[in-house]
Structures are given as structure tokens and as C-alpha cells.
Design an enzyme around this catalytic site. Structure first.
Site, mmCIF file in Angstrom:
data_model
loop_
_atom_site.group_PDB
_atom_site.id
_atom_site.type_symbol
_atom_site.label_atom_id
_atom_site.label_comp_id
_atom_site.label_asym_id
_atom_site.label_seq_id
_atom_site.Cartn_x
_atom_site.Cartn_y
_atom_site.Cartn_z
ATOM 1 N N CYS A 179 0.822 -1.209 0.000
ATOM 2 C CA CYS A 179 0.000 0.000 0.000
ATOM 3 C C CYS A 179 0.854 1.257 0.000
ATOM 4 C CB CYS A 179 -0.941 -0.028 1.191
ATOM 5 S SG CYS A 179 -2.185 -1.273 0.943
ATOM 6 N N GLU A 180 1.613 1.442 -1.073
ATOM 7 C CA GLU A 180 2.428 2.638 -1.294
ATOM 8 C C GLU A 180 2.439 2.855 -2.795
ATOM 9 O OE1 GLU A 180 4.272 4.422 0.979
ATOM 10 O OE2 GLU A 180 3.697 3.099 2.627
ATOM 11 N N TYR A 231 21.177 -7.441 -1.512
ATOM 12 C CA TYR A 231 20.367 -6.332 -0.978
ATOM 13 C C TYR A 231 18.884 -6.458 -1.327
ATOM 14 C CZ TYR A 231 25.078 -4.578 -0.377
ATOM 15 O OH TYR A 231 26.402 -4.467 -0.029
HETATM 16 C C1 LIG Z 1 28.612 -2.513 2.009
HETATM 17 C C2 LIG Z 1 30.034 -2.728 2.309
HETATM 18 C C3 LIG Z 1 30.784 -3.615 1.540
HETATM 19 C C4 LIG Z 1 30.224 -4.331 0.330
HETATM 20 O O1 LIG Z 1 29.891 -3.467 -0.682
HETATM 21 P P1 LIG Z 1 29.368 -4.036 -2.092
HETATM 22 O O2 LIG Z 1 28.982 -2.840 -2.842
HETATM 23 O O3 LIG Z 1 28.220 -4.928 -1.790
HETATM 24 O O4 LIG Z 1 30.505 -4.787 -2.693
HETATM 25 C C5 LIG Z 1 32.093 -3.834 1.901
HETATM 26 N N1 LIG Z 1 32.638 -3.212 2.962
HETATM 27 C C6 LIG Z 1 31.950 -2.356 3.728
HETATM 28 C C7 LIG Z 1 32.596 -1.730 4.895
HETATM 29 C C8 LIG Z 1 30.636 -2.085 3.425
HETATM 30 O O5 LIG Z 1 29.954 -1.218 4.182
#
Ligand SMILES: *Cc1c(COP(=O)(O)O)cnc(C)c1O
Length: 432
Positions: free
Chosen positions: A362-363, A391
Site C-alpha cells: 500500500c504505497e 540487498y
Molecule cells: C557494504 C560494504 C561492503 C560491500 O559493498 P558491495 O557494494 O556490496 O561490494 C564492503 N565493505 C563495507 C565496509 C561495506 O559497508
């Protein structure tokens, strides 16, 4: 043919992942459904470990950034492939502990680790704490003292680099909640201070300049600045830094307009910069760490949905609504991220019409893909959104009390469930 190379088409003209018919997977596990090609994930791990061996003579370690996708099974895969693990919370750490991950290869990140989290990490002999700030450093020194332990630390440094990416995911510049700044002298100061603290063993420096980066230059610049910092610390203070962690952030192909640098080429160029600065400044080559997350899992995953209502608003837009949405993939609503999608049947069909693939929450902003050219699609058809391995599950929520989809992995042409679908009872299990 498709943006992911682990996809194909079989004799029934259905989409396959890792050689398995996606329509059959949807039949067996229902939709919405996350599917990941485990063989592809392992291949991606080996691409990094192989490059590290080639360009750093084995004096390196690849850490999988588990925030991209964390569950017991992926921790076991990372361990089997010889990777270390980057965790950013007690929950990710707990998952690693329960998966039997070798704790000496766990690196604990985060800009506001709590006392409980640090205690859990120290009690479990986590390999490194990547210290973000002075407050955390004192907290850590105190806990280590109480537990009678010496803790090996690295420091999160802001090298001051603009990685040309979306503001939300740009973390290397001064105006960032992460780490201590290089150019103001803050980084040097905290490291000198830490080297005098009891129970703290200064081992490394770390940076992570952003995410989904295609350009190689910011990585080269970061490597140069970070290696120079190591040399400065030695020259000015006699502090020996033996580990250089260059973070993650390598871009992946979400749509046909994305063009990532081959990771091997990237690692080679970075290694040349690090080696040159070391040679010029007379410092021993440190152990090199990198932390890919997205690039290991994103290109190995898809999300399968069933189409429900197709709403054609004349002269405006056609909404194709599916049985998932922002609860299982909040990346459009958060970042306006772009994805590609395919019909599961006849995936190479002519894309004759522009549609918007919407979720069921509902957005109004609950959209998966805005304005995508798509073949004719009807209620009851299956579609796959591509490159959702990172993600998505890890950022999923129970918004609208929608149970989280299961995760199925494909290996050797067979599927196995690695995360169960949430039940209605799971949704209310903490309610009193
Ligand atoms: C998010 C993050 C990663 C991984 O980044 P990707 O873009 O998924 O490769 C690695 N190190 C740190 C400290 C992060 O915050």
C-alpha cells in the site's frame, strides 16, 4: 542474451537458472521466490580469490560482505571457498557463529557498534574489529581489559574520494557518518592514540568508498591514499600497519546499459598502485583485503513473481502488478534502482510494450521496475526480476505483514531450499 550469464532457455521455451526450469521452481516452491545459482556464487568467489593469489602472491584475503545477503548457507559457502566474512551487526555475527564460520576470519564493521555487540565479538574471538571512531575505541579498550584480551583492530578511514555514485550509497567523502577523515589528520590522530592504549593491537587500515561503482579511478586513488597513509604512519610515528583493507563496491550489470570493469583487471590495477607506493616509500607490502558483497551474490540471483492485475490506463501507463514488491525488494523505493525482468515463458519474446511492474504494497512508490519494454503479459504469468541476489532478501521487511519469500539455491542442476518461506505464525511469533 540476458544480463545474467547463469540464465538460459530450455526446450519448453522456459527461462532456466543454473540449468533448472524457473517455471518448475515456481510450481514447487510457490511465488514470490528468491532463486540463487550457488555454482555461480562459488565461481564469483573464485574470481576474487584467484585474482588475489595472482596479484598479491597469496598475501591477501577476500572477505564476503555478508550484509549483501546473509543466511547460514551463504556463510558456509564463503567458508568453503576460503573467504573471510565482513559483518556489521550482532545479527550478522550471530549468523556466522551459528554457521560455524572460522571466527579469526570475521571482520566486524559498523559506525555505532554497541557495548553488547563488541562484547559478543570479543567473547567469540572475532578476527578484527574495524574501529569507526574514538568513542568506540575507548569502549573497546575497556571491554578488552575486562575480558583480559588483546584485540586486533583496523580503522575505518574516509579517504575523501567521490566515487560518482548515488548520494545514499556514497560513503568515502568527509560528510559521511562512517569512519575518520584522512585529510584533516583525524585518522592519523586516532591511530597514534590507539597505539598507546592497553589491550589494543593496531593492525590495519580500511576504506570503503561506495557501492555499485563502475569507474576504476576512485579505487586507484583510494589505494594510493591508503598506502601513503601507511607509509606516513611508519615515517612519522614508527607505527607498522600490516593490513590494508580496500573495501568492496564493484559494480554489477543490472541492465544492459551497465558495463562493469572485469574484477580481475581492477584487482591487477589496484595491486600495481599499492606495490608502487610501497616501493617508492620503502614500506613492506601489507596483507591486502577486499570486501565484495554485491558482485558475489547479485549476479547469481533472481526473484520470481506471479502476475495478478494488469491495469491499462489509456494514454498514461500500464501497471503490471505482481505478488511481491517493496517488502522483498525495497531498492527502487529507496534508490530508484534499475532492474531488468523477463517473462518466465518465452523470455526472448519481442518486447513490444512499455509497462511498469508494480508491487502489492500500500504505497504508490511500491514499484519494482518503472517503464520497461516487455512482451505481452497476462494475469497468471510468471516473471523473473534479474540480478536480485544482493540487498533484496537482506533488505526485505514484513511491511503490510507480508511473509518473507524463501530462498532456493541451485547447484549441479538441482534445487534446494536454504531459507524457508515465513509463515503467518512467524509474523505474530513475537506479538504478546
Ligand atoms: C557494504 C560494504 C561492503 C560491500 O559493498 P558491495 O557494494 O556490496 O561490494 C564492503 N565493505 C563495507 C565496509 C561495506 O559497508
Amino acid at each position: 542474451m540476458f544480463v545474467m550469464d547463469c540464465l538460459g532457455v530450455n526446450e519448453k521455451n522456459n527461462l532456466t537458472i543454473g540449468g533448472v526450469d524457473v517455471a518448475e521452481l515456481a510450481q514447487e516452491y510457490q511465488t514470490p521466490l528468491y532463486v540463487m545459482d550457488e555454482d555461480k556464487i562459488r565461481e564469483n568467489c573464485r574470481c576474487y580469490t584467484g585474482a588475489m593469489k595472482r596479484y598479491y602472491d597469496g598475501n591477501g584475503l577476500v572477505l564476503y560482505a555478508s550484509k549483501a545477503f546473509s543466511c547460514l548457507h551463504i556463510c558456509r559457502i564463503a567458508a568453503e571457498e576460503g573467504l573471510g566474512l565482513d559483518v556489521v551487526s550482532d545479527g550478522e555475527l550471530y549468523t556466522a557463529i551459528k554457521a560455524g564460520f572460522p571466527m579469526d576470519k570475521v571482520y566486524f564493521h559498523g559506525n555505532n557498534k554497541t557495548e553488547d555487540e563488541l562484547t559478543l565479538a570479543l567473547e567469540n574471538n572475532v578476527g578484527r574489529i574495524v574501529v569507526d571512531n574514538k568513542f568506540e575505541l575507548s569502549l573497546l579498550s575497556g571491554i578488552a581489559g575486562r575480558l583480559g584480551k588483546e584485540v586486533a583492530v583496523s580503522f575505518r578511514i574516509k579517504p575523501g574520494i567521490d566515487a560518482h555514485t548515488h548520494d545514499f550509497i556514497m560513503t568515502g567523502q568527509i560528510d559521511s557518518k562512517f569512519g575518520v577523515a584522512l585529510e584533516t589528520g583525524e585518522a592519523e590522530e586516532i591511530i597514534v592514540y590507539a597505539s598507546q592504549l592497553p589491550n589494543i593491537n593496531v593492525v590495519g587500515v580500511h576504506c570503503h568508498i561506495g557501492s555499485q561503482i563502475f569507474d576504476i579511478d576512485p579505487f586507484l586513488l583510494a589505494a594510493d591514499k591508503m598506502t601513503s597513509l601507511i607509509a606516513d604512519l611508519k615515517d612519522r610515528h614508527g607505527i607498522v600497519i600490516s593490513e590494508l583493507n580496500l573495501g568492496g563496491g564493484y559494480g554489477i550489470k543490472y541492465t544492459s546499459s551497465d558495463d562493469p570493469v572485469p574484477y580481475d583487471a581492477y584487482i591487477k590495477s589496484v595491486s600495481e598502485v599499492v606495490k608502487k607506493v610501497c616501493a617508492d616509500r620503502g614500506v613492506t607490502l601489507p596483507k591486502i583485503l577486499m570486501e565484495p558483497g554485491r558482485s558475489i551474490v547479485a549476479p547469481a540471483g533472481i526473484t520470481v513473481y506471479s502476475v495478478g492485475a494488469v491495469k491499462e490506463i489509456p494514454d498514461v501507463r500500464t501497471y503490471v502488478s505482481v505478488d511481491g514488491g517493496m517488502a522483498d525488494n525495497p531498492r527502487y523505493i529507496m534508490y530508484e534502482s534499475k532492474y531488468d525482468a523477463l517473462p518466465v515463458h518465452d523470455p526472448a519474446a519481442k518486447r513490444e510494450k512499455i509497462v511498469t511492474i508494480a508491487g502489492k504494497c500500500c504505497e504508490s512508490g511500491d514499484i519494482l521496475i518503472k517503464d520497461i519494454a516487455f512482451p505481452k503479459i497476462d494475469a497468471g504469468d510468471l516473471i523473473a526480476v534479474l540480478a536480485t541476489g544482493a540487498y533484496n532478501y537482506s533488505m526485505s521487511s514484513n511491511y503490510n505483514r507480508i511473509p518473507k519469500p524463501p530462498v532456493v539455491m541451485i547447484s549441479g542442476g538441482k534445487s534446494k531450499l536454504v531459507v524457508k518461506r515465513e509463515s503467518y505464525d512467524d509474523l505474530i511469533k513475537n506479538d504478546i
